[in-house]
Scaffold this motif. Sequence first.
Motif, PDB file in Angstrom:
ATOM      1  N   GLN A  15       0.859  -1.180   0.000  1.00 50.63           N
ATOM      2  CA  GLN A  15       0.000   0.000   0.000  1.00 50.63           C
ATOM      3  C   GLN A  15       0.896   1.232   0.000  1.00 50.63           C
ATOM      4  OE1 GLN A  15      -2.710   0.195   3.307  1.00 50.63           O
ATOM      5  NE2 GLN A  15      -3.418   2.260   2.813  1.00 50.63           N
TER       6      GLN A  15
ATOM      7  N   ASN B 107      -6.582  -2.460   0.851  1.00 47.22           N
ATOM      8  CA  ASN B 107      -6.248  -1.162   0.245  1.00 47.22           C
ATOM      9  C   ASN B 107      -4.957  -1.190  -0.559  1.00 47.22           C
ATOM     10  OD1 ASN B 107      -8.378   0.697   1.545  1.00 47.22           O
ATOM     11  ND2 ASN B 107      -7.498  -0.332   3.339  1.00 47.22           N
ATOM     12  N   SER B 108      -4.497  -2.377  -0.911  1.00 46.37           N
ATOM     13  CA  SER B 108      -3.195  -2.509  -1.578  1.00 46.37           C
ATOM     14  C   SER B 108      -3.218  -1.907  -2.977  1.00 46.37           C
ATOM     15  CB  SER B 108      -2.799  -3.983  -1.651  1.00 46.37           C
ATOM     16  OG  SER B 108      -3.740  -4.719  -2.407  1.00 46.37           O
ATOM     17  N   ASP B 109      -2.076  -1.361  -3.360  1.00 42.95           N
ATOM     18  CA  ASP B 109      -1.887  -0.826  -4.712  1.00 42.95           C
ATOM     19  C   ASP B 109      -1.338  -1.880  -5.659  1.00 42.95           C
ATOM     20  OD1 ASP B 109      -2.383   2.226  -4.431  1.00 42.95           O
ATOM     21  OD2 ASP B 109      -1.104   1.748  -2.726  1.00 42.95           O
TER      22      ASP B 109
END
Length: 599
Positions: free
Chosen positions: A312, A435-437
Amino acid sequence: MAMTPILTLLLALLLLTESSWAFSSIRNGITTNMSSRQQALLKASTSSTAEAAPVQKVAIIGAGIAGLSLAHALRSANLNSKNNSNNAPIQIDIFDSRSELDEKSGSGIQLTGGMAALRRISPELQRTVSEAALPLERVVSKCRPWFGAGEGWKILELDIQEAIREKEAAADERRVAQEEGNDNGNGDGEKYGLVTEEGEVLAYTILRGTMQRILHEGLMQEHGIEVQFDKRLSGMSFSDSDNQLDNVGGEGIVCQFADGSKTGPYDLVVGCDGIQSAVRQFVNTGDITTSTEESKSSSAIYSGLRITFAIQEGTETDDDIKGCQFNQLFGNGAYALISSYGAGKGKKPAKGAFLVYPDKNYIGPFPKTKSNDNDVGAETTAAAAASNPTEPVPLDENADWTQDKRVPRDHVTECLEVLQSASIPGNDVASIIENSDRFFDLGVYLHNPFSWNGWMREVPRGASNGDGGIFGGSGEKTAKYAITTGDAAHAMPPFLGQGANQALQDSCSLAAKIIEYNSQVQEPQGINDPSKPDLKRLLKEYESQRWLPTTSITAKAAFLGYLEVGPSVFANFRDAFFFVMGKIGVAEKVFLDAATPKM
Protein backbone atom coordinates in the motif's frame (compact mmCIF):
# COMPACT_ATOMS: atom_id res chain seq x y z
CA MET A 1 5.09 -31.89 23.31
CA ALA A 2 8.27 -33.14 21.66
CA MET A 3 10.38 -29.99 21.80
CA THR A 4 13.72 -31.83 21.77
CA PRO A 5 13.80 -32.88 18.07
CA ILE A 6 12.94 -29.40 16.77
CA LEU A 7 15.27 -27.66 19.22
CA THR A 8 18.03 -30.05 18.16
CA LEU A 9 17.35 -29.24 14.50
CA LEU A 10 17.46 -25.48 15.10
CA LEU A 11 20.70 -25.74 17.08
CA ALA A 12 22.16 -27.90 14.31
CA LEU A 13 21.31 -25.20 11.80
CA LEU A 14 23.03 -22.65 14.00
CA LEU A 15 26.12 -24.82 14.24
CA LEU A 16 26.28 -24.95 10.45
CA THR A 17 27.47 -21.34 10.35
CA GLU A 18 30.00 -21.93 13.14
CA SER A 19 31.49 -25.04 11.58
CA SER A 20 34.75 -25.11 9.66
CA TRP A 21 34.94 -24.22 6.01
CA ALA A 22 36.43 -27.59 5.12
CA PHE A 23 33.50 -28.92 3.05
CA SER A 24 33.15 -25.70 1.10
CA SER A 25 36.89 -25.59 0.51
CA ILE A 26 37.16 -29.18 -0.68
CA ARG A 27 34.08 -28.72 -2.88
CA ASN A 28 35.76 -25.84 -4.68
CA GLY A 29 39.23 -27.32 -4.84
CA ILE A 30 40.71 -24.90 -2.31
CA THR A 31 42.31 -26.42 0.79
CA THR A 32 42.49 -23.58 3.26
CA ASN A 33 44.42 -25.58 5.88
CA MET A 34 47.46 -25.99 3.63
CA SER A 35 50.77 -24.43 4.48
CA SER A 36 51.86 -21.37 2.49
CA ARG A 37 54.26 -23.53 0.47
CA GLN A 38 51.54 -26.08 -0.33
CA GLN A 39 49.15 -23.31 -1.39
CA ALA A 40 51.82 -21.83 -3.64
CA LEU A 41 52.38 -25.22 -5.29
CA LEU A 42 48.62 -25.63 -5.76
CA LYS A 43 48.40 -22.22 -7.40
CA ALA A 44 51.26 -23.12 -9.71
CA SER A 45 49.68 -26.44 -10.67
CA THR A 46 46.29 -24.90 -11.46
CA SER A 47 47.59 -21.85 -13.32
CA SER A 48 47.50 -21.63 -17.06
CA THR A 49 50.81 -21.71 -18.90
CA ALA A 50 49.72 -18.69 -20.88
CA GLU A 51 50.64 -15.16 -19.97
CA ALA A 52 47.73 -13.82 -17.96
CA ALA A 53 45.55 -11.13 -19.53
CA PRO A 54 43.40 -8.76 -17.47
CA VAL A 55 39.61 -8.91 -17.40
CA GLN A 56 38.79 -5.95 -19.62
CA LYS A 57 35.20 -6.53 -20.69
CA VAL A 58 32.35 -8.07 -18.66
CA ALA A 59 28.77 -8.90 -19.65
CA ILE A 60 26.26 -8.77 -16.81
CA ILE A 61 23.05 -10.67 -17.55
CA GLY A 62 20.25 -9.23 -15.42
CA ALA A 63 19.64 -5.69 -14.13
CA GLY A 64 18.18 -6.47 -10.73
CA ILE A 65 19.88 -5.64 -7.46
CA ALA A 66 22.62 -8.24 -8.04
CA GLY A 67 23.51 -7.06 -11.56
CA LEU A 68 23.37 -3.33 -10.88
CA SER A 69 25.40 -3.60 -7.67
CA LEU A 70 28.02 -5.74 -9.41
CA ALA A 71 28.49 -3.04 -12.04
CA HIS A 72 28.97 -0.47 -9.26
CA ALA A 73 31.46 -2.78 -7.53
CA LEU A 74 33.54 -3.38 -10.67
CA ARG A 75 33.91 0.38 -11.06
CA SER A 76 34.35 0.98 -7.32
CA ALA A 77 37.15 3.43 -6.54
CA ASN A 78 37.12 2.00 -3.03
CA LEU A 79 37.73 -1.61 -4.11
CA ASN A 80 40.29 -0.58 -6.73
CA SER A 81 42.28 1.50 -4.25
CA LYS A 82 42.42 -1.42 -1.78
CA ASN A 83 44.10 -3.51 -4.49
CA ASN A 84 46.34 -0.68 -5.72
CA SER A 85 44.85 -1.18 -9.14
CA ASN A 86 45.82 1.26 -11.88
CA ASN A 87 44.18 -0.67 -14.70
CA ALA A 88 41.81 1.05 -17.10
CA PRO A 89 38.15 0.79 -16.02
CA ILE A 90 36.52 -2.52 -16.90
CA GLN A 91 34.07 -2.16 -19.77
CA ILE A 92 30.64 -3.32 -18.61
CA ASP A 93 27.57 -4.22 -20.67
CA ILE A 94 24.33 -4.94 -18.79
CA PHE A 95 21.48 -6.83 -20.45
CA ASP A 96 17.97 -7.44 -19.14
CA SER A 97 15.08 -9.39 -20.60
CA ARG A 98 12.51 -6.84 -19.36
CA SER A 99 11.43 -3.85 -21.42
CA GLU A 100 12.18 -1.43 -18.55
CA LEU A 101 12.87 -1.22 -14.82
CA ASP A 102 9.56 -0.50 -13.13
CA GLU A 103 9.93 1.14 -9.71
CA LYS A 104 6.40 0.05 -8.85
CA SER A 105 7.17 -3.63 -9.27
CA GLY A 106 8.25 -5.79 -6.39
CA SER A 107 7.77 -5.73 -2.67
CA GLY A 108 9.76 -4.46 0.30
CA ILE A 109 13.14 -5.75 1.46
CA GLN A 110 15.28 -5.43 4.55
CA LEU A 111 18.93 -4.42 4.22
CA THR A 112 21.54 -5.39 6.80
CA GLY A 113 24.68 -7.17 5.58
CA GLY A 114 23.87 -5.91 2.11
CA MET A 115 24.22 -2.34 3.36
CA ALA A 116 27.67 -3.18 4.71
CA ALA A 117 28.59 -4.53 1.27
CA LEU A 118 27.22 -1.40 -0.36
CA ARG A 119 29.27 0.76 1.99
CA ARG A 120 32.39 -1.16 1.04
CA ILE A 121 31.59 -0.59 -2.64
CA SER A 122 30.73 3.11 -2.27
CA PRO A 123 30.08 5.00 0.98
CA GLU A 124 28.32 7.70 -1.04
CA LEU A 125 25.97 5.17 -2.65
CA GLN A 126 25.25 3.60 0.73
CA ARG A 127 24.32 7.00 2.16
CA THR A 128 21.98 7.63 -0.75
CA VAL A 129 20.21 4.33 -0.08
CA SER A 130 20.05 5.06 3.66
CA GLU A 131 18.37 8.41 3.01
CA ALA A 132 15.72 6.69 0.88
CA ALA A 133 15.09 3.91 3.41
CA LEU A 134 13.69 3.51 6.92
CA PRO A 135 15.83 2.41 9.88
CA LEU A 136 14.83 -1.08 11.04
CA GLU A 137 14.33 -0.69 14.79
CA ARG A 138 12.70 -3.79 16.23
CA VAL A 139 10.86 -7.06 15.67
CA VAL A 140 7.73 -7.87 17.69
CA SER A 141 6.02 -11.26 17.44
CA LYS A 142 2.48 -12.01 18.60
CA CYS A 143 0.35 -15.13 18.52
CA ARG A 144 -3.42 -15.47 18.63
CA PRO A 145 -4.69 -15.93 22.19
CA TRP A 146 -4.86 -19.57 23.22
CA PHE A 147 -8.07 -18.78 25.10
CA GLY A 148 -10.37 -15.79 25.34
CA ALA A 149 -10.25 -12.79 23.03
CA GLY A 150 -7.77 -9.99 22.49
CA GLU A 151 -5.24 -8.47 20.13
CA GLY A 152 -2.74 -11.27 20.58
CA TRP A 153 -0.09 -12.35 23.06
CA LYS A 154 3.44 -11.01 22.69
CA ILE A 155 5.86 -13.94 22.48
CA LEU A 156 9.04 -12.24 21.27
CA GLU A 157 10.53 -8.76 21.04
CA LEU A 158 13.93 -7.94 19.59
CA ASP A 159 15.53 -4.49 19.64
CA ILE A 160 17.47 -4.64 16.39
CA GLN A 161 19.51 -1.49 16.95
CA GLU A 162 20.64 -2.55 20.44
CA ALA A 163 21.35 -6.14 19.41
CA ILE A 164 23.54 -5.04 16.49
CA ARG A 165 25.45 -2.52 18.61
CA GLU A 166 26.15 -5.14 21.28
CA LYS A 167 27.33 -7.67 18.70
CA GLU A 168 29.59 -5.12 17.02
CA ALA A 169 31.06 -4.08 20.37
CA ALA A 170 31.92 -7.71 21.11
CA ALA A 171 33.43 -8.12 17.62
CA ASP A 172 35.54 -4.99 18.16
CA GLU A 173 36.89 -6.47 21.39
CA ARG A 174 37.88 -9.66 19.55
CA ARG A 175 39.61 -7.65 16.84
CA VAL A 176 41.58 -5.70 19.42
CA ALA A 177 42.55 -8.94 21.15
CA GLN A 178 43.67 -10.40 17.84
CA GLU A 179 45.82 -7.37 17.08
CA GLU A 180 47.44 -7.73 20.49
CA GLY A 181 48.16 -11.39 19.81
CA ASN A 182 45.73 -12.71 22.42
CA ASP A 183 43.12 -14.25 20.15
CA ASN A 184 45.06 -17.11 18.55
CA GLY A 185 44.05 -15.85 15.12
CA ASN A 186 40.33 -16.36 15.57
CA GLY A 187 39.20 -12.73 15.20
CA ASP A 188 36.89 -11.35 12.58
CA GLY A 189 39.64 -9.86 10.43
CA GLU A 190 39.03 -6.71 8.42
CA LYS A 191 35.90 -4.94 9.60
CA TYR A 192 32.85 -4.84 7.37
CA GLY A 193 30.31 -4.70 10.17
CA LEU A 194 26.84 -3.32 10.72
CA VAL A 195 27.88 -0.19 12.63
CA THR A 196 29.78 2.55 10.80
CA GLU A 197 32.58 4.68 12.18
CA GLU A 198 29.98 7.43 12.68
CA GLY A 199 27.80 5.09 14.76
CA GLU A 200 25.13 4.45 12.11
CA VAL A 201 23.50 1.03 12.41
CA LEU A 202 23.22 -0.50 8.95
CA ALA A 203 19.73 -1.99 9.25
CA TYR A 204 17.06 -0.57 6.96
CA THR A 205 13.92 -1.37 4.99
CA ILE A 206 13.22 -0.13 1.47
CA LEU A 207 11.03 -0.96 -1.52
CA ARG A 208 12.79 -3.22 -3.99
CA GLY A 209 11.89 -0.95 -6.90
CA THR A 210 13.26 2.12 -5.10
CA MET A 211 16.53 0.34 -4.38
CA GLN A 212 16.79 -0.75 -7.99
CA ARG A 213 16.12 2.81 -9.22
CA ILE A 214 18.87 4.27 -7.03
CA LEU A 215 21.41 1.74 -8.28
CA HIS A 216 20.36 2.26 -11.89
CA GLU A 217 20.48 6.05 -11.74
CA GLY A 218 23.85 5.94 -10.00
CA LEU A 219 25.32 3.81 -12.78
CA MET A 220 24.16 6.21 -15.46
CA GLN A 221 25.20 9.38 -13.65
CA GLU A 222 28.54 8.24 -12.23
CA HIS A 223 29.77 5.73 -14.79
CA GLY A 224 27.74 6.32 -17.94
CA ILE A 225 26.55 2.70 -18.00
CA GLU A 226 23.13 2.07 -19.55
CA VAL A 227 21.06 -1.09 -19.31
CA GLN A 228 20.21 -2.74 -22.63
CA PHE A 229 16.61 -3.94 -22.37
CA ASP A 230 14.62 -6.61 -24.23
CA LYS A 231 17.71 -8.80 -24.29
CA ARG A 232 16.98 -12.39 -23.29
CA LEU A 233 20.11 -14.54 -23.37
CA SER A 234 19.71 -17.55 -25.64
CA GLY A 235 23.27 -18.80 -26.08
CA MET A 236 26.97 -18.33 -25.47
CA SER A 237 29.82 -19.22 -27.78
CA PHE A 238 33.55 -18.63 -28.04
CA SER A 239 34.90 -16.25 -30.65
CA ASP A 240 38.47 -17.04 -31.55
CA SER A 241 40.62 -14.24 -32.92
CA ASP A 242 41.48 -16.51 -35.84
CA ASN A 243 37.87 -17.49 -36.54
CA GLN A 244 35.67 -14.49 -35.80
CA LEU A 245 31.88 -14.70 -35.73
CA ASP A 246 29.55 -12.34 -37.55
CA ASN A 247 30.34 -8.70 -36.76
CA VAL A 248 32.25 -9.70 -33.62
CA GLY A 249 36.00 -9.19 -33.52
CA GLY A 250 38.57 -10.40 -31.03
CA GLU A 251 38.73 -13.38 -28.71
CA GLY A 252 36.27 -14.13 -25.94
CA ILE A 253 32.69 -15.06 -25.12
CA VAL A 254 29.94 -13.97 -27.49
CA CYS A 255 26.42 -13.61 -26.09
CA GLN A 256 23.48 -14.42 -28.35
CA PHE A 257 20.02 -13.07 -27.60
CA ALA A 258 16.49 -14.13 -28.47
CA ASP A 259 16.11 -11.16 -30.84
CA GLY A 260 18.92 -12.58 -33.01
CA SER A 261 21.58 -10.09 -31.95
CA LYS A 262 25.10 -10.95 -30.79
CA THR A 263 27.52 -8.96 -28.65
CA GLY A 264 31.03 -9.48 -27.44
CA PRO A 265 33.61 -10.71 -27.07
CA TYR A 266 33.74 -10.74 -23.26
CA ASP A 267 36.35 -11.97 -20.83
CA LEU A 268 33.66 -12.88 -18.32
CA VAL A 269 29.88 -13.34 -18.36
CA VAL A 270 28.14 -12.98 -15.00
CA GLY A 271 24.64 -14.37 -14.51
CA CYS A 272 22.58 -12.08 -12.29
CA ASP A 273 19.41 -13.20 -14.02
CA GLY A 274 17.49 -14.70 -11.13
CA ILE A 275 15.84 -18.01 -10.43
CA GLN A 276 15.31 -18.94 -14.09
CA SER A 277 18.86 -17.99 -14.96
CA ALA A 278 20.05 -18.76 -18.47
CA VAL A 279 23.66 -18.44 -17.29
CA ARG A 280 22.96 -20.96 -14.54
CA GLN A 281 21.66 -23.35 -17.19
CA PHE A 282 24.90 -22.97 -19.08
CA VAL A 283 26.99 -23.51 -15.96
CA ASN A 284 25.06 -26.69 -15.13
CA THR A 285 24.70 -28.21 -18.59
CA GLY A 286 26.86 -26.32 -21.09
CA ASP A 287 23.71 -25.33 -22.97
CA ILE A 288 20.92 -22.74 -22.79
CA THR A 289 17.33 -23.83 -23.41
CA THR A 290 14.96 -21.05 -24.44
CA SER A 291 11.75 -22.97 -23.67
CA THR A 292 10.16 -21.60 -20.50
CA GLU A 293 9.05 -25.02 -19.28
CA GLU A 294 12.36 -26.70 -20.03
CA SER A 295 14.33 -23.83 -18.51
CA LYS A 296 12.80 -24.28 -15.04
CA SER A 297 15.43 -25.43 -12.60
CA SER A 298 15.32 -29.18 -12.05
CA SER A 299 16.88 -28.59 -8.64
CA ALA A 300 13.87 -26.58 -7.38
CA ILE A 301 10.83 -28.16 -5.75
CA TYR A 302 7.58 -26.54 -4.70
CA SER A 303 7.53 -26.29 -0.90
CA GLY A 304 3.75 -26.44 -0.65
CA LEU A 305 3.80 -22.98 0.92
CA ARG A 306 2.03 -20.04 -0.65
CA ILE A 307 2.94 -16.41 -0.03
CA THR A 308 0.88 -13.31 -0.77
CA PHE A 309 2.47 -9.85 -0.82
CA ALA A 310 0.44 -6.65 -0.67
CA ILE A 311 1.93 -3.15 -0.90
CA GLN A 312 0.00 0.00 0.00
CA GLU A 313 1.67 3.21 -1.19
CA GLY A 314 2.12 6.06 1.27
CA THR A 315 0.06 9.22 0.90
CA GLU A 316 0.59 12.79 2.04
CA THR A 317 -2.05 12.37 4.73
CA ASP A 318 -0.15 9.50 6.39
CA ASP A 319 1.59 10.10 9.69
CA ASP A 320 5.35 10.65 9.55
CA ILE A 321 7.23 7.40 10.16
CA LYS A 322 10.85 7.69 11.29
CA GLY A 323 11.58 4.01 11.82
CA CYS A 324 10.33 0.53 10.98
CA GLN A 325 9.01 -2.23 13.21
CA PHE A 326 8.45 -5.75 11.91
CA ASN A 327 5.22 -7.13 13.38
CA GLN A 328 5.07 -10.92 13.10
CA LEU A 329 1.64 -12.44 13.65
CA PHE A 330 1.16 -16.17 14.17
CA GLY A 331 -2.17 -17.92 13.62
CA ASN A 332 -3.47 -21.43 13.18
CA GLY A 333 -1.85 -22.65 9.97
CA ALA A 334 -0.80 -19.20 8.76
CA TYR A 335 1.75 -16.49 9.43
CA ALA A 336 1.61 -12.77 8.63
CA LEU A 337 4.10 -9.90 8.69
CA ILE A 338 3.36 -6.19 8.45
CA SER A 339 5.99 -3.52 8.05
CA SER A 340 6.84 -0.15 6.52
CA TYR A 341 9.37 0.47 3.76
CA GLY A 342 11.24 3.53 2.57
CA ALA A 343 10.02 4.70 -0.83
CA GLY A 344 12.65 7.36 -1.54
CA LYS A 345 14.07 10.48 0.05
CA GLY A 346 11.29 12.91 0.93
CA LYS A 347 8.55 10.38 0.11
CA LYS A 348 6.04 8.82 2.46
CA PRO A 349 6.91 5.19 3.30
CA ALA A 350 4.82 2.34 1.95
CA LYS A 351 3.12 -0.32 4.04
CA GLY A 352 3.61 -3.99 3.35
CA ALA A 353 1.65 -7.06 4.40
CA PHE A 354 2.82 -10.64 3.84
CA LEU A 355 0.66 -13.69 4.35
CA VAL A 356 2.14 -17.21 4.29
CA TYR A 357 -0.01 -20.33 4.44
CA PRO A 358 0.04 -23.92 3.18
CA ASP A 359 -1.30 -24.79 -0.23
CA LYS A 360 -4.29 -27.00 0.56
CA ASN A 361 -3.45 -29.28 -2.33
CA TYR A 362 -0.09 -30.15 -0.78
CA ILE A 363 1.26 -31.75 2.37
CA GLY A 364 4.60 -30.03 2.63
CA PRO A 365 6.27 -30.49 -0.78
CA PHE A 366 4.13 -33.54 -1.58
CA PRO A 367 0.98 -33.08 -3.71
CA LYS A 368 -2.29 -34.59 -2.67
CA THR A 369 -3.77 -37.09 -5.09
CA LYS A 370 -6.76 -35.00 -6.12
CA SER A 371 -7.25 -31.27 -6.59
CA ASN A 372 -10.23 -29.37 -5.22
CA ASP A 373 -11.03 -26.25 -7.22
CA ASN A 374 -12.57 -24.61 -4.17
CA ASP A 375 -9.39 -24.87 -2.10
CA VAL A 376 -7.14 -21.88 -1.63
CA GLY A 377 -4.07 -22.58 -3.69
CA ALA A 378 -5.83 -24.79 -6.24
CA GLU A 379 -4.31 -22.92 -9.16
CA THR A 380 -4.26 -24.87 -12.39
CA THR A 381 -3.81 -24.23 -16.05
CA ALA A 382 -6.00 -25.64 -18.81
CA ALA A 383 -3.07 -27.53 -20.31
CA ALA A 384 -2.05 -29.03 -16.98
CA ALA A 385 -5.61 -30.00 -16.13
CA ALA A 386 -6.06 -31.68 -19.50
CA SER A 387 -2.82 -33.64 -19.24
CA ASN A 388 -3.31 -34.79 -15.65
CA PRO A 389 -6.61 -33.78 -14.08
CA THR A 390 -5.85 -35.47 -10.73
CA GLU A 391 -2.55 -33.70 -10.09
CA PRO A 392 -2.52 -30.23 -8.45
CA VAL A 393 -0.36 -27.63 -10.18
CA PRO A 394 1.99 -25.60 -7.98
CA LEU A 395 1.93 -21.83 -8.09
CA ASP A 396 4.64 -20.18 -10.15
CA GLU A 397 7.76 -18.83 -8.55
CA ASN A 398 8.32 -15.15 -9.21
CA ALA A 399 11.06 -14.93 -11.81
CA ASP A 400 11.47 -11.19 -12.26
CA TRP A 401 8.89 -9.39 -10.10
CA THR A 402 6.60 -8.66 -13.03
CA GLN A 403 3.63 -10.36 -11.43
CA ASP A 404 2.10 -7.13 -10.16
CA LYS A 405 -0.81 -7.73 -12.47
CA ARG A 406 -3.47 -6.66 -9.98
CA VAL A 407 -4.63 -10.08 -8.82
CA PRO A 408 -8.44 -10.24 -9.07
CA ARG A 409 -10.42 -9.13 -6.03
CA ASP A 410 -11.71 -12.67 -5.49
CA HIS A 411 -8.22 -13.66 -4.37
CA VAL A 412 -8.21 -10.76 -1.91
CA THR A 413 -11.35 -12.33 -0.50
CA GLU A 414 -9.53 -15.66 -0.20
CA CYS A 415 -6.72 -13.98 1.76
CA LEU A 416 -9.20 -12.37 4.12
CA GLU A 417 -10.80 -15.77 4.67
CA VAL A 418 -7.38 -17.23 5.54
CA LEU A 419 -6.78 -14.42 8.03
CA GLN A 420 -10.11 -15.07 9.69
CA SER A 421 -9.89 -18.86 9.79
CA ALA A 422 -6.32 -18.73 11.11
CA SER A 423 -7.25 -16.20 13.82
CA ILE A 424 -4.36 -13.91 12.86
CA PRO A 425 -4.30 -11.26 15.62
CA GLY A 426 -5.09 -7.62 14.81
CA ASN A 427 -6.71 -5.94 11.82
CA ASP A 428 -3.72 -4.26 10.14
CA VAL A 429 -3.01 -7.12 7.72
CA ALA A 430 -6.56 -7.11 6.38
CA SER A 431 -6.52 -3.33 6.03
CA ILE A 432 -3.34 -3.32 3.94
CA ILE A 433 -4.55 -6.19 1.76
CA GLU A 434 -7.90 -4.49 1.11
CA ASN A 435 -6.25 -1.16 0.25
CA SER A 436 -3.20 -2.51 -1.58
CA ASP A 437 -1.89 -0.83 -4.71
CA ARG A 438 -0.15 -3.96 -5.95
CA PHE A 439 -0.49 -7.59 -5.16
CA PHE A 440 1.61 -10.74 -5.64
CA ASP A 441 0.57 -14.34 -5.19
CA LEU A 442 3.45 -16.78 -5.40
CA GLY A 443 4.65 -20.24 -4.55
CA VAL A 444 7.70 -20.72 -2.33
CA TYR A 445 10.29 -23.02 -3.86
CA LEU A 446 13.24 -24.84 -2.35
CA HIS A 447 16.42 -24.76 -4.44
CA ASN A 448 19.16 -27.34 -4.11
CA PRO A 449 22.42 -25.52 -3.24
CA PHE A 450 24.56 -28.50 -4.33
CA SER A 451 25.85 -28.60 -7.89
CA TRP A 452 28.71 -30.56 -9.42
CA ASN A 453 29.87 -27.61 -11.50
CA GLY A 454 29.36 -25.11 -8.69
CA TRP A 455 28.71 -21.53 -9.73
CA MET A 456 31.06 -21.24 -12.71
CA ARG A 457 31.98 -22.90 -15.96
CA GLU A 458 34.66 -22.34 -18.54
CA VAL A 459 33.28 -21.46 -21.97
CA PRO A 460 34.93 -23.98 -24.32
CA ARG A 461 36.75 -22.94 -27.46
CA GLY A 462 35.59 -23.97 -30.87
CA ALA A 463 31.93 -24.68 -30.03
CA SER A 464 28.86 -22.78 -28.93
CA ASN A 465 28.36 -25.26 -26.12
CA GLY A 466 30.44 -28.04 -24.65
CA ASP A 467 31.97 -29.58 -21.60
CA GLY A 468 34.40 -27.03 -20.22
CA GLY A 469 33.02 -27.90 -16.82
CA ILE A 470 35.10 -27.64 -13.70
CA PHE A 471 37.87 -29.68 -15.35
CA GLY A 472 37.90 -27.75 -18.61
CA GLY A 473 41.43 -26.66 -19.48
CA SER A 474 42.40 -23.47 -21.21
CA GLY A 475 45.37 -24.85 -23.09
CA GLU A 476 47.87 -22.15 -24.01
CA LYS A 477 45.40 -19.28 -24.05
CA THR A 478 43.63 -17.35 -21.33
CA ALA A 479 40.37 -19.07 -20.39
CA LYS A 480 37.02 -17.28 -20.34
CA TYR A 481 34.30 -18.06 -17.80
CA ALA A 482 30.61 -17.79 -17.06
CA ILE A 483 29.72 -17.39 -13.37
CA THR A 484 26.58 -16.72 -11.31
CA THR A 485 25.63 -14.48 -8.38
CA GLY A 486 22.51 -13.72 -6.35
CA ASP A 487 19.38 -15.81 -6.97
CA ALA A 488 20.99 -17.29 -10.07
CA ALA A 489 23.53 -18.94 -7.76
CA HIS A 490 21.56 -19.53 -4.55
CA ALA A 491 17.85 -18.70 -4.59
CA MET A 492 16.51 -18.99 -1.05
CA PRO A 493 13.10 -18.89 0.67
CA PRO A 494 12.15 -15.39 1.85
CA PHE A 495 11.62 -16.17 5.54
CA LEU A 496 14.84 -14.56 6.79
CA GLY A 497 14.65 -11.64 4.35
CA GLN A 498 18.18 -12.22 3.09
CA GLY A 499 17.91 -12.56 -0.70
CA ALA A 500 18.89 -8.99 -1.57
CA ASN A 501 21.49 -8.86 1.21
CA GLN A 502 23.28 -11.94 -0.06
CA ALA A 503 23.15 -10.68 -3.66
CA LEU A 504 24.86 -7.43 -2.61
CA GLN A 505 27.54 -9.35 -0.73
CA ASP A 506 28.07 -11.61 -3.76
CA SER A 507 28.60 -8.55 -5.95
CA CYS A 508 31.13 -7.05 -3.57
CA SER A 509 33.04 -10.31 -3.14
CA LEU A 510 33.11 -11.22 -6.84
CA ALA A 511 34.19 -7.74 -7.93
CA ALA A 512 36.95 -7.74 -5.32
CA LYS A 513 38.33 -11.01 -6.76
CA ILE A 514 38.22 -9.72 -10.33
CA ILE A 515 39.94 -6.48 -9.32
CA GLU A 516 42.52 -8.46 -7.33
CA TYR A 517 43.25 -10.56 -10.42
CA ASN A 518 43.70 -7.49 -12.61
CA SER A 519 45.97 -5.97 -9.99
CA GLN A 520 48.11 -9.13 -9.99
CA VAL A 521 48.29 -9.10 -13.77
CA GLN A 522 49.75 -5.59 -13.85
CA GLU A 523 52.47 -6.51 -11.32
CA PRO A 524 55.76 -7.94 -12.64
CA GLN A 525 55.84 -11.74 -12.29
CA GLY A 526 58.86 -13.98 -12.31
CA ILE A 527 58.96 -16.89 -14.73
CA ASN A 528 58.81 -19.43 -11.91
CA ASP A 529 56.65 -17.36 -9.58
CA PRO A 530 54.11 -19.85 -8.09
CA SER A 531 51.69 -17.04 -7.26
CA LYS A 532 51.17 -15.93 -10.85
CA PRO A 533 47.67 -14.54 -11.61
CA ASP A 534 45.03 -17.25 -11.88
CA LEU A 535 41.48 -16.06 -12.61
CA LYS A 536 39.93 -19.50 -12.20
CA ARG A 537 41.38 -19.90 -8.73
CA LEU A 538 40.17 -16.46 -7.63
CA LEU A 539 36.67 -17.09 -8.98
CA LYS A 540 36.57 -20.36 -7.06
CA GLU A 541 37.70 -18.50 -3.95
CA TYR A 542 34.70 -16.19 -4.37
CA GLU A 543 32.41 -19.20 -4.62
CA SER A 544 34.01 -20.87 -1.62
CA GLN A 545 33.69 -17.68 0.41
CA ARG A 546 30.01 -17.22 -0.35
CA TRP A 547 28.65 -20.78 -0.67
CA LEU A 548 28.51 -21.77 3.00
CA PRO A 549 26.84 -18.57 4.30
CA THR A 550 24.16 -18.69 1.61
CA THR A 551 23.56 -22.42 2.04
CA SER A 552 23.21 -21.99 5.79
CA ILE A 553 20.65 -19.22 5.35
CA THR A 554 18.74 -21.30 2.80
CA ALA A 555 18.46 -24.21 5.24
CA LYS A 556 17.38 -22.01 8.15
CA ALA A 557 14.83 -20.11 6.03
CA ALA A 558 13.24 -23.35 4.81
CA PHE A 559 12.97 -24.65 8.37
CA LEU A 560 11.45 -21.40 9.64
CA GLY A 561 8.91 -21.32 6.80
CA TYR A 562 7.41 -24.65 7.79
CA LEU A 563 7.64 -23.87 11.51
CA GLU A 564 5.84 -20.52 11.18
CA VAL A 565 2.75 -21.93 9.44
CA GLY A 566 2.20 -24.82 11.82
CA PRO A 567 -1.36 -26.26 11.82
CA SER A 568 -3.68 -25.74 14.76
CA VAL A 569 -2.50 -28.95 16.47
CA PHE A 570 1.07 -27.65 16.30
CA ALA A 571 0.43 -23.91 16.73
CA ASN A 572 0.55 -23.77 20.53
CA PHE A 573 3.86 -25.60 20.59
CA ARG A 574 5.23 -23.25 17.91
CA ASP A 575 4.18 -20.22 19.98
CA ALA A 576 5.83 -21.63 23.10
CA PHE A 577 8.91 -22.56 21.09
CA PHE A 578 9.40 -19.02 19.76
CA PHE A 579 8.80 -17.63 23.26
CA VAL A 580 11.53 -19.85 24.72
CA MET A 581 13.94 -19.21 21.83
CA GLY A 582 13.49 -15.48 22.35
CA LYS A 583 14.15 -15.72 26.08
CA ILE A 584 17.36 -17.74 25.73
CA GLY A 585 18.71 -15.61 22.86
CA VAL A 586 18.48 -18.12 20.01
CA ALA A 587 16.06 -15.97 17.98
CA GLU A 588 18.45 -13.01 18.23
CA LYS A 589 21.35 -15.28 17.27
CA VAL A 590 19.56 -16.52 14.14
CA PHE A 591 18.70 -12.98 13.01
CA LEU A 592 22.15 -11.54 13.69
CA ASP A 593 23.99 -14.44 12.12
CA ALA A 594 22.03 -14.02 8.88
CA ALA A 595 22.40 -10.22 9.00
CA THR A 596 26.16 -10.15 9.65
CA PRO A 597 28.13 -9.66 6.40
CA LYS A 598 30.42 -12.50 5.34
CA MET A 599 32.61 -11.20 2.53
